[in-house]
Design a protein around this motif. Structure first.
Motif, PDB file in Angstrom:
ATOM      1  N   ASP A 193      82.406  66.551  50.958  1.00 15.45           N
ATOM      2  CA  ASP A 193      81.947  68.057  51.010  1.00 15.45           C
ATOM      3  C   ASP A 193      80.740  68.154  51.417  1.00 15.45           C
ATOM      4  O   ASP A 193      79.984  67.303  51.915  1.00 15.45           O
ATOM      5  CB  ASP A 193      82.077  68.572  49.672  1.00 15.45           C
ATOM      6  CG  ASP A 193      81.378  68.174  48.561  1.00 15.45           C
ATOM      7  OD1 ASP A 193      80.449  67.189  48.791  1.00 15.45           O
ATOM      8  OD2 ASP A 193      81.300  68.381  47.219  1.00 15.45           O
ATOM      9  N   TYR A 238      85.493  69.946  47.709  1.00 20.00           N
ATOM     10  CA  TYR A 238      85.914  68.443  47.528  1.00 20.00           C
ATOM     11  C   TYR A 238      87.224  68.522  47.461  1.00 20.00           C
ATOM     12  O   TYR A 238      87.702  67.423  47.858  1.00 20.00           O
ATOM     13  CB  TYR A 238      84.835  67.938  46.793  1.00 20.00           C
ATOM     14  CG  TYR A 238      85.268  68.277  45.263  1.00 20.00           C
ATOM     15  CD1 TYR A 238      86.245  67.766  44.373  1.00 20.00           C
ATOM     16  CD2 TYR A 238      84.351  69.347  44.652  1.00 20.00           C
ATOM     17  CE1 TYR A 238      86.253  68.264  43.002  1.00 20.00           C
ATOM     18  CE2 TYR A 238      84.616  69.652  43.260  1.00 20.00           C
ATOM     19  CZ  TYR A 238      85.645  69.170  42.637  1.00 20.00           C
ATOM     20  OH  TYR A 238      85.730  69.630  41.397  1.00 20.00           O
ATOM     21  N   HIS A 243      78.738  65.027  45.600  1.00 23.54           N
ATOM     22  CA  HIS A 243      77.711  64.917  44.880  1.00 23.54           C
ATOM     23  C   HIS A 243      77.568  63.676  43.909  1.00 23.54           C
ATOM     24  O   HIS A 243      76.447  63.186  43.659  1.00 23.54           O
ATOM     25  CB  HIS A 243      76.902  66.243  44.209  1.00 23.54           C
ATOM     26  CG  HIS A 243      75.666  66.292  43.531  1.00 23.54           C
ATOM     27  ND1 HIS A 243      74.795  65.846  44.053  1.00 23.54           N
ATOM     28  CD2 HIS A 243      75.461  66.113  42.167  1.00 23.54           C
ATOM     29  CE1 HIS A 243      73.623  65.704  43.180  1.00 23.54           C
ATOM     30  NE2 HIS A 243      74.040  65.963  42.008  1.00 23.54           N
ATOM     31  N   GLY A 272      80.847  61.966  43.163  1.00 25.71           N
ATOM     32  CA  GLY A 272      82.133  61.192  43.573  1.00 25.71           C
ATOM     33  C   GLY A 272      83.239  61.464  42.583  1.00 25.71           C
ATOM     34  O   GLY A 272      84.264  61.180  42.835  1.00 25.71           O
ATOM     35  N   GLY A 283      84.564  64.464  41.319  1.00 23.52           N
ATOM     36  CA  GLY A 283      85.488  65.468  41.842  1.00 23.52           C
ATOM     37  C   GLY A 283      86.430  64.868  42.784  1.00 23.52           C
ATOM     38  O   GLY A 283      87.635  65.133  42.878  1.00 23.52           O
TER      39      GLY A 283
HETATM   40  O1  E4P Z   1      82.762  66.356  41.623  1.00 23.35           O
HETATM   41  C1  E4P Z   1      82.249  67.101  42.374  1.00 23.35           C
HETATM   42  C2  E4P Z   1      81.086  66.836  43.479  1.00 23.35           C
HETATM   43  O2  E4P Z   1      80.042  66.371  42.694  1.00 23.35           O
HETATM   44  C3  E4P Z   1      80.658  68.198  44.129  1.00 23.35           C
HETATM   45  O3  E4P Z   1      79.731  67.805  45.340  1.00 23.35           O
HETATM   46  C4  E4P Z   1      80.081  69.440  43.610  1.00 23.35           C
HETATM   47  O4  E4P Z   1      80.820  70.166  43.035  1.00 23.35           O
HETATM   48  P1  E4P Z   1      80.349  71.442  42.426  1.00 23.35           P
HETATM   49  O5  E4P Z   1      79.795  72.302  43.799  1.00 23.35           O
HETATM   50  O6  E4P Z   1      81.618  72.060  41.625  1.00 23.35           O
HETATM   51  O7  E4P Z   1      79.257  71.348  41.306  1.00 23.35           O
END
Ligand code: E4P
Length: 175
Positions: free
Chosen positions: A25, A61, A85, A87, A89
């Motif tokens: 992402d 993501y 950010h 890993g 998600g």
């Molecule tokens: O697990 C999710 C990731 O870290 C993602 O980069 C961040 O997700 P968010 O935007 O919902 O915090």
């Protein structure tokens, strides 16, 4: 629990190169681009498929994880490397795809065990958790590991498959 001093890391001459999908992402895009370039030049990588995000796209993501995991499930790639950010998600989303085993791992033992013990096809990193240098080192180890279908671990991976398919684990026959 399995210890891994005996890890069967074969020489590069006997390891077939892998087809690898890479995705991130926005939080992981810088790592994705750098790791993608690293993989692209690696002798154990046959091809790199970038599933985004790209400069002109804004997928979240779960969308990127879906695209990469679908390629794994359909065997158009052997493995996928995903970065967000944390890993986390990416792994949660990729694991929703039938037949896909995804893990987040930020240390050498876990990365190697994810392949050797769990036959995970998807590895996820958190760009907010580890530096790029460590991410490259871990990716290097990941590429050099191959699951051994004859190992005792295979029986347990099959149980995961049964659990997904039927909602239950099926104990192996008593021999
Ligand atoms: O697990 C999710 C990731 O870290 C993602 O980069 C961040 O997700 P968010 O935007 O919902 O915090």
């Amino acid at each position: 629990m399995t210890a891994f001093p005996r890890i069967p890391v074969a020489g590069p001459d006997v390891l077939p190169p892998l087809h690898v999908a890479i995705g991130a992402d926005r939080a992981g895009q810088e790592y994705k681009d750098a790791l993608g370039e690293y993989l692209h030049q690696h002798h154990l990588v046959a091809s790199v498929l970038d599933v985004g995000v790209h400069l002109w796209t804004e997928e979240a993501y779960p969308q990127i994880a879906e695209a990469a995991a679908r390629h794994v499930a359909e065997a158009t790639v052997d493995r996928a490397l995903l970065i967000c950010h944390t890993g986390l998600g990416m792994a949660i989303a990729a694991n929703k795809m039938s037949g896909v085993r995804a893990v987040t791992a930020h240390d050498s033992l876990s990365v190697r065990a994810s392949v050797l013990s769990n036959n995970a096809q998807v590895l996820t990193f958190g760009a907010g958790i580890i530096g790029l240098t460590l991410a490259k080192q871990l990716a290097e180890e990941w590429l050099a590991c191959r699951f051994d279908p004859a190992a005792s671990a295979a029986r347990k991976v099959l149980m995961i498959h049964d659990l997904e398919r039927t909602g239950r684990t099926i104990p192996p026959p008593v021999s």
